[in-house]
Design a protein around this motif. Structure first.
Motif, PDB file in Angstrom:
ATOM      1  N   ASN A  33      -4.467   0.821  -7.727  1.00 41.58           N
ATOM      2  CA  ASN A  33      -4.716   0.619  -6.295  1.00 41.58           C
ATOM      3  C   ASN A  33      -3.742  -0.391  -5.701  1.00 41.58           C
ATOM      4  OD1 ASN A  33      -6.850   2.392  -5.691  1.00 41.58           O
ATOM      5  ND2 ASN A  33      -8.304   1.008  -6.637  1.00 41.58           N
ATOM      6  N   ILE A  34      -3.512  -1.477  -6.423  1.00 39.73           N
ATOM      7  CA  ILE A  34      -2.573  -2.491  -5.939  1.00 39.73           C
ATOM      8  C   ILE A  34      -1.174  -1.896  -5.819  1.00 39.73           C
ATOM      9  CG2 ILE A  34      -1.417  -4.662  -6.529  1.00 39.73           C
ATOM     10  CD1 ILE A  34      -4.138  -5.529  -7.796  1.00 39.73           C
ATOM     11  N   LEU A  35      -0.740  -1.183  -6.858  1.00 40.86           N
ATOM     12  CA  LEU A  35       0.590  -0.563  -6.817  1.00 40.86           C
ATOM     13  C   LEU A  35       0.688   0.475  -5.706  1.00 40.86           C
ATOM     14  CD1 LEU A  35       1.391  -0.177 -10.619  1.00 40.86           C
ATOM     15  CD2 LEU A  35       2.402  -1.782  -8.993  1.00 40.86           C
ATOM     16  N   ALA A  36      -0.351   1.303  -5.550  1.00 36.91           N
ATOM     17  CA  ALA A  36      -0.345   2.306  -4.483  1.00 36.91           C
ATOM     18  C   ALA A  36      -0.275   1.630  -3.117  1.00 36.91           C
ATOM     19  CB  ALA A  36      -1.583   3.191  -4.574  1.00 36.91           C
ATOM     20  N   GLY A  37      -0.987   0.527  -2.961  1.00 40.51           N
ATOM     21  CA  GLY A  37      -0.963  -0.190  -1.686  1.00 40.51           C
ATOM     22  C   GLY A  37       0.369  -0.844  -1.405  1.00 40.51           C
ATOM     23  N   LEU A  38       0.941  -1.516  -2.406  1.00 38.83           N
ATOM     24  CA  LEU A  38       2.216  -2.205  -2.190  1.00 38.83           C
ATOM     25  C   LEU A  38       3.375  -1.226  -2.029  1.00 38.83           C
ATOM     26  CD1 LEU A  38       1.845  -5.170  -4.715  1.00 38.83           C
ATOM     27  CD2 LEU A  38       1.599  -5.229  -2.218  1.00 38.83           C
ATOM     28  N   ILE A  39       3.446  -0.227  -2.902  1.00 36.00           N
ATOM     29  CA  ILE A  39       4.526   0.765  -2.794  1.00 36.00           C
ATOM     30  C   ILE A  39       4.316   1.638  -1.562  1.00 36.00           C
ATOM     31  CG2 ILE A  39       5.628   2.740  -3.920  1.00 36.00           C
ATOM     32  CD1 ILE A  39       4.881   1.360  -6.613  1.00 36.00           C
ATOM     33  N   GLY A  40       3.054   2.002  -1.302  1.00 33.30           N
ATOM     34  CA  GLY A  40       2.744   2.779  -0.106  1.00 33.30           C
ATOM     35  C   GLY A  40       3.078   2.019   1.168  1.00 33.30           C
ATOM     36  N   SER A  41       2.855   0.714   1.156  1.00 35.63           N
ATOM     37  CA  SER A  41       3.209  -0.115   2.306  1.00 35.63           C
ATOM     38  C   SER A  41       4.713  -0.096   2.548  1.00 35.63           C
ATOM     39  CB  SER A  41       2.727  -1.543   2.086  1.00 35.63           C
ATOM     40  OG  SER A  41       3.118  -2.363   3.155  1.00 35.63           O
ATOM     41  N   TRP A  42       5.454  -0.253   1.479  1.00 33.99           N
ATOM     42  CA  TRP A  42       6.921  -0.202   1.599  1.00 33.99           C
ATOM     43  C   TRP A  42       7.362   1.171   2.106  1.00 33.99           C
ATOM     44  CZ3 TRP A  42      10.154   3.064  -1.129  1.00 33.99           C
ATOM     45  CH2 TRP A  42      11.503   2.886  -0.892  1.00 33.99           C
ATOM     46  N   LEU A  43       6.792   2.233   1.530  1.00 33.26           N
ATOM     47  CA  LEU A  43       7.154   3.595   1.920  1.00 33.26           C
ATOM     48  C   LEU A  43       6.811   3.858   3.374  1.00 33.26           C
ATOM     49  CD1 LEU A  43       8.090   6.454   1.007  1.00 33.26           C
ATOM     50  CD2 LEU A  43       5.694   6.912   0.467  1.00 33.26           C
ATOM     51  N   GLY A  44       5.598   3.521   3.763  1.00 27.58           N
ATOM     52  CA  GLY A  44       5.158   3.756   5.136  1.00 27.58           C
ATOM     53  C   GLY A  44       5.970   2.986   6.158  1.00 27.58           C
ATOM     54  N   GLN A  45       6.258   1.723   5.868  1.00 32.09           N
ATOM     55  CA  GLN A  45       7.041   0.920   6.805  1.00 32.09           C
ATOM     56  C   GLN A  45       8.497   1.371   6.835  1.00 32.09           C
ATOM     57  OE1 GLN A  45       5.903  -3.389   7.195  1.00 32.09           O
ATOM     58  NE2 GLN A  45       4.783  -2.883   5.310  1.00 32.09           N
ATOM     59  N   SER A  46       9.007   1.888   5.732  1.00 31.72           N
ATOM     60  CA  SER A  46      10.377   2.403   5.713  1.00 31.72           C
ATOM     61  C   SER A  46      10.487   3.667   6.547  1.00 31.72           C
ATOM     62  CB  SER A  46      10.821   2.706   4.281  1.00 31.72           C
ATOM     63  OG  SER A  46      10.888   1.529   3.521  1.00 31.72           O
ATOM     64  N   LEU A  47       9.473   4.530   6.455  1.00 30.42           N
ATOM     65  CA  LEU A  47       9.507   5.799   7.181  1.00 30.42           C
ATOM     66  C   LEU A  47       9.069   5.668   8.632  1.00 30.42           C
ATOM     67  CD1 LEU A  47       7.930   8.187   4.493  1.00 30.42           C
ATOM     68  CD2 LEU A  47      10.339   8.009   5.141  1.00 30.42           C
ATOM     69  N   LEU A  48       8.073   4.828   8.892  1.00 31.20           N
ATOM     70  CA  LEU A  48       7.434   4.788  10.210  1.00 31.20           C
ATOM     71  C   LEU A  48       7.673   3.509  10.994  1.00 31.20           C
ATOM     72  CD1 LEU A  48       4.032   6.289   9.029  1.00 31.20           C
ATOM     73  CD2 LEU A  48       5.912   7.504  10.146  1.00 31.20           C
ATOM     74  N   GLY A  49       8.224   2.497  10.377  1.00 34.52           N
ATOM     75  CA  GLY A  49       8.458   1.230  11.061  1.00 34.52           C
ATOM     76  C   GLY A  49       7.288   0.276  10.904  1.00 34.52           C
ATOM     77  N   TRP A  51       4.822  -1.065  13.188  1.00 32.41           N
ATOM     78  CA  TRP A  51       4.057  -1.131  14.430  1.00 32.41           C
ATOM     79  C   TRP A  51       2.575  -1.290  14.115  1.00 32.41           C
ATOM     80  CZ3 TRP A  51       0.709   3.000  14.604  1.00 32.41           C
ATOM     81  CH2 TRP A  51       1.025   4.084  13.791  1.00 32.41           C
ATOM     82  N   GLY A  52       1.826  -1.674  15.101  1.00 34.78           N
ATOM     83  CA  GLY A  52       0.391  -1.845  14.927  1.00 34.78           C
ATOM     84  C   GLY A  52       0.052  -3.198  14.335  1.00 34.78           C
ATOM     85  N   LEU A  60      -0.432  -2.445   9.032  1.00 34.64           N
ATOM     86  CA  LEU A  60      -1.548  -1.749   8.392  1.00 34.64           C
ATOM     87  C   LEU A  60      -1.508  -0.231   8.535  1.00 34.64           C
ATOM     88  CD1 LEU A  60      -4.460  -4.228   9.163  1.00 34.64           C
ATOM     89  CD2 LEU A  60      -3.123  -3.988   7.075  1.00 34.64           C
ATOM     90  N   VAL A  61      -1.258   0.276   9.741  1.00 37.93           N
ATOM     91  CA  VAL A  61      -1.301   1.733   9.943  1.00 37.93           C
ATOM     92  C   VAL A  61      -0.188   2.437   9.160  1.00 37.93           C
ATOM     93  CG1 VAL A  61      -1.211   3.586  11.655  1.00 37.93           C
ATOM     94  CG2 VAL A  61      -2.478   1.495  12.162  1.00 37.93           C
ATOM     95  N   PRO A  62       1.081   2.023   9.297  1.00 43.76           N
ATOM     96  CA  PRO A  62       2.118   2.672   8.481  1.00 43.76           C
ATOM     97  C   PRO A  62       1.887   2.477   6.976  1.00 43.76           C
ATOM     98  CG  PRO A  62       3.135   1.414  10.242  1.00 43.76           C
ATOM     99  CD  PRO A  62       1.679   1.080  10.238  1.00 43.76           C
ATOM    100  N   SER A  63       1.344   1.341   6.585  1.00 38.24           N
ATOM    101  CA  SER A  63       1.087   1.075   5.172  1.00 38.24           C
ATOM    102  C   SER A  63       0.030   2.012   4.610  1.00 38.24           C
ATOM    103  CB  SER A  63       0.650  -0.374   4.969  1.00 38.24           C
ATOM    104  OG  SER A  63       1.686  -1.257   5.321  1.00 38.24           O
TER     105      SER A  63
END
Length: 85
Positions: A33-49, A51-52, A60-63
């Protein structure tokens, strides 16, 4: 001083939310869960910026969206591996 601890806690929460939304997080442990959250946060912010609303330096939203994408990709890969045996 404890910024890394907040990042891990928020990453875990993001990972739990991503797993819960996809219904694939039940078998994931805390480390996953921690890895999914941290890597997902990086991925989401890289793709979506970035915001929020943000917490511990993570938007939070892009993450959460990034964690959802990551959980779906990883569960698809591991799902395919299990079916080939």
């Amino acid at each position: 001083m404890f910024g890394w601890l907040w990042s891990i806690i928020v990453g875990a929460i993001i990972g739990v939310i991503g797993g819960a939304i996809t219904n694939k997080g039940g078998s994931m442990g805390w480390i996953a869960n921690i890895l999914a959250g941290l890597i997902g946060s990086w991925l989401g912010q890289s793709l979506l910026g970035t915001w929020g609303p943000s917490l511990a330096g993570m938007a939070l939203v892009p993450s959460i969206l990034g964690a959802i994408i990551l959980v779906l990709i990883v569960s698809t890969i591991f799902g395919m591996r299990g079916k080939t045996k």
